[in-house]
Motif scaffolding. Sequence first.
Motif, PDB file in Angstrom:
ATOM      1  N   ALA A 326     -32.425 -10.214 -17.639  1.00  0.00           N
ATOM      2  CA  ALA A 326     -33.486 -11.323 -17.957  1.00  0.00           C
ATOM      3  C   ALA A 326     -34.741 -10.936 -17.301  1.00  0.00           C
ATOM      4  CB  ALA A 326     -32.968 -12.565 -17.000  1.00  0.00           C
ATOM      5  N   VAL A 327     -34.910 -10.286 -16.146  1.00  0.00           N
ATOM      6  CA  VAL A 327     -36.361 -10.137 -15.787  1.00  0.00           C
ATOM      7  C   VAL A 327     -36.937  -8.897 -16.739  1.00  0.00           C
ATOM      8  CG1 VAL A 327     -37.493  -8.917 -13.651  1.00  0.00           C
ATOM      9  CG2 VAL A 327     -35.651 -10.671 -13.333  1.00  0.00           C
ATOM     10  N   ALA A 328     -36.091  -8.067 -17.035  1.00  0.00           N
ATOM     11  CA  ALA A 328     -36.633  -7.009 -17.540  1.00  0.00           C
ATOM     12  C   ALA A 328     -37.204  -7.602 -19.024  1.00  0.00           C
ATOM     13  CB  ALA A 328     -35.901  -5.882 -18.078  1.00  0.00           C
ATOM     14  N   GLY A 351     -31.815  -1.791 -20.518  1.00  0.00           N
ATOM     15  CA  GLY A 351     -30.790  -0.919 -21.074  1.00  0.00           C
ATOM     16  C   GLY A 351     -29.666  -0.619 -19.995  1.00  0.00           C
ATOM     17  N   ALA A 352     -30.079  -0.428 -18.338  1.00  0.00           N
ATOM     18  CA  ALA A 352     -29.209  -0.204 -17.557  1.00  0.00           C
ATOM     19  C   ALA A 352     -28.253  -1.596 -17.329  1.00  0.00           C
ATOM     20  CB  ALA A 352     -30.101   0.227 -16.344  1.00  0.00           C
ATOM     21  N   ALA A 353     -29.005  -2.568 -17.726  1.00  0.00           N
ATOM     22  CA  ALA A 353     -28.315  -3.906 -17.062  1.00  0.00           C
ATOM     23  C   ALA A 353     -27.402  -4.155 -18.144  1.00  0.00           C
ATOM     24  CB  ALA A 353     -29.489  -5.049 -17.118  1.00  0.00           C
ATOM     25  N   TYR A 354     -27.905  -3.627 -19.587  1.00  0.00           N
ATOM     26  CA  TYR A 354     -26.808  -3.794 -20.742  1.00  0.00           C
ATOM     27  C   TYR A 354     -25.524  -3.072 -20.492  1.00  0.00           C
ATOM     28  CZ  TYR A 354     -25.136  -3.610 -25.510  1.00  0.00           C
ATOM     29  OH  TYR A 354     -24.553  -3.536 -26.733  1.00  0.00           O
ATOM     30  N   ALA A 441     -34.654 -16.435 -21.465  1.00  0.00           N
ATOM     31  CA  ALA A 441     -34.112 -17.795 -20.820  1.00  0.00           C
ATOM     32  C   ALA A 441     -32.678 -17.956 -21.355  1.00  0.00           C
ATOM     33  CB  ALA A 441     -34.973 -18.845 -21.647  1.00  0.00           C
ATOM     34  N   LEU A 442     -32.108 -17.412 -22.393  1.00  0.00           N
ATOM     35  CA  LEU A 442     -30.553 -17.612 -22.590  1.00  0.00           C
ATOM     36  C   LEU A 442     -29.833 -16.829 -21.524  1.00  0.00           C
ATOM     37  CD1 LEU A 442     -30.842 -16.997 -26.502  1.00  0.00           C
ATOM     38  CD2 LEU A 442     -30.128 -19.103 -25.255  1.00  0.00           C
ATOM     39  N   MET A 443     -30.367 -15.838 -21.159  1.00  0.00           N
ATOM     40  CA  MET A 443     -29.712 -14.919 -20.031  1.00  0.00           C
ATOM     41  C   MET A 443     -29.546 -15.636 -18.798  1.00  0.00           C
ATOM     42  SD  MET A 443     -27.895 -12.156 -19.920  1.00  0.00           S
ATOM     43  CE  MET A 443     -28.582 -11.341 -21.634  1.00  0.00           C
TER      44      MET A 443
END
Length: 477
Positions: A326-328, A351-354, A441-443
Amino acid sequence: MVLPQRREARTLRRGTVVRYAVGSVGTGGFGTLPGLVLLVYLTNTLGVSPAFAGAAFTVSKVWDVIIDPWIGARSDRSLARTGARRRFMVLGAIGLPVFFVLTFAVPPGLPEAASAAWVLVAFLLAATAFSLFQVPYIALPAELVDSYDERTRLLSARVVVLALSILAFGGGATELVRLVVAGGGTEYLGYLVMAAVAGLVFLVAFLITATVERSVRGGSPVPASGTGTESGPTAGLLEHYRRGWSALRGSQPYRALLVTFVIQALAIGLMLAGAAYIAAEVLGTGVLLLFLSLIAPALVVTPLWAVIARRAGKERAYRLASVLFAVAALSLILLVWFPGSWLYAPVAIAGAAYAGLQSLPLAMLPDTVADDARRNGPGRAGTFSGVWTAGETAGIAFGGTILSVVLAVTGFVPTVAGQTATQPESAIVGIIAGFSVIPAALMLLSLVPLSRYPLRRADIDRTARPAHALPNGSNPA
């Protein structure tokens, strides 16, 4: 409450892990390509308006939501009778390449409505074939292994392959189209060649993975509980939806995890659909480098998410990945004022979070299946995976729908093959917002249902047993 028999947890063989993970070559490809190229194919090659294109794309995905729970329930019955879900997976493997090629075989010069209708019908059939494979595929981890950590290992391997697949298809597909055009072919031919190559890869990957069940089940019938077979072999479509609703109502952990995942699929689908527009309209480049910056970090950090999950728990690791994504994504709104190559850094963080957003919920899903089997009796893994796939499909589809609405509202100008258009500033802002603020916002919204997910390691490892175990060792008639 009926409790299944306790038995020692199974350890996964390396060959099983590899063959299961290979399936993600195809699922990653088909999960990526429609969201990446189908909308832009409709608007920029066939000349279909964004609103019309979004409607065609959404209708085909709504069909997935309808058919996936039915496929899940039918695969449960196949498992109960034959000991395998393999028949569905093979049918999907064979049908998907044919219908995927047809999706991108629209003859040049058709009217806008006819082009949209062609894509709608062909893609609807392709999506059905994909669901025949995908729904049983997602159900398998609950039956392949019992251990909390072994499930993370299995799904982490799958996500590494998934990331490679997304990178190859996401970057390679558009490059293949470009090469065909550079070689003197048309955009129409370029998309057709892309679809044919992708279809061949789907076929091979899915057929390999369809063999993974054989070594685990041995082809013998698997007993099913009353929850899975109470309505008999003639159960109709409504009965299967009743079972899906029963799964949602009867398992609070599954319900919390599913809602979280669907909201996140909506965010990811929105960003995926917007990637091609960001590359073309904001950066003025191809999409390959954007996909490299997104997927390369995922390949590196996927094992790290497994380590975090082992030490802190899957649910805490999942929450961390969600916040990081979300932050990214939110930081990318700065593209409105400062367009440039700096965006690759936050995209790499996303991508790392994904990697965590893919591996962790899929590792948690078989935990919810095991918990449901302990509380309510076994026999619903396919139903769970069917509803799960329908939710994921709906999320990704409506992500593309949201983008199409944003494009239409902000004045995006559609084109046909060979034409170019200067987009108004409002359309550029809309593209960037659809790639940043809305997904972020969705995340963040998805953290609300995730906070209600109750399962922990002790809940899963309390009784290590197969998802299909019968209470008291009974045997079906």
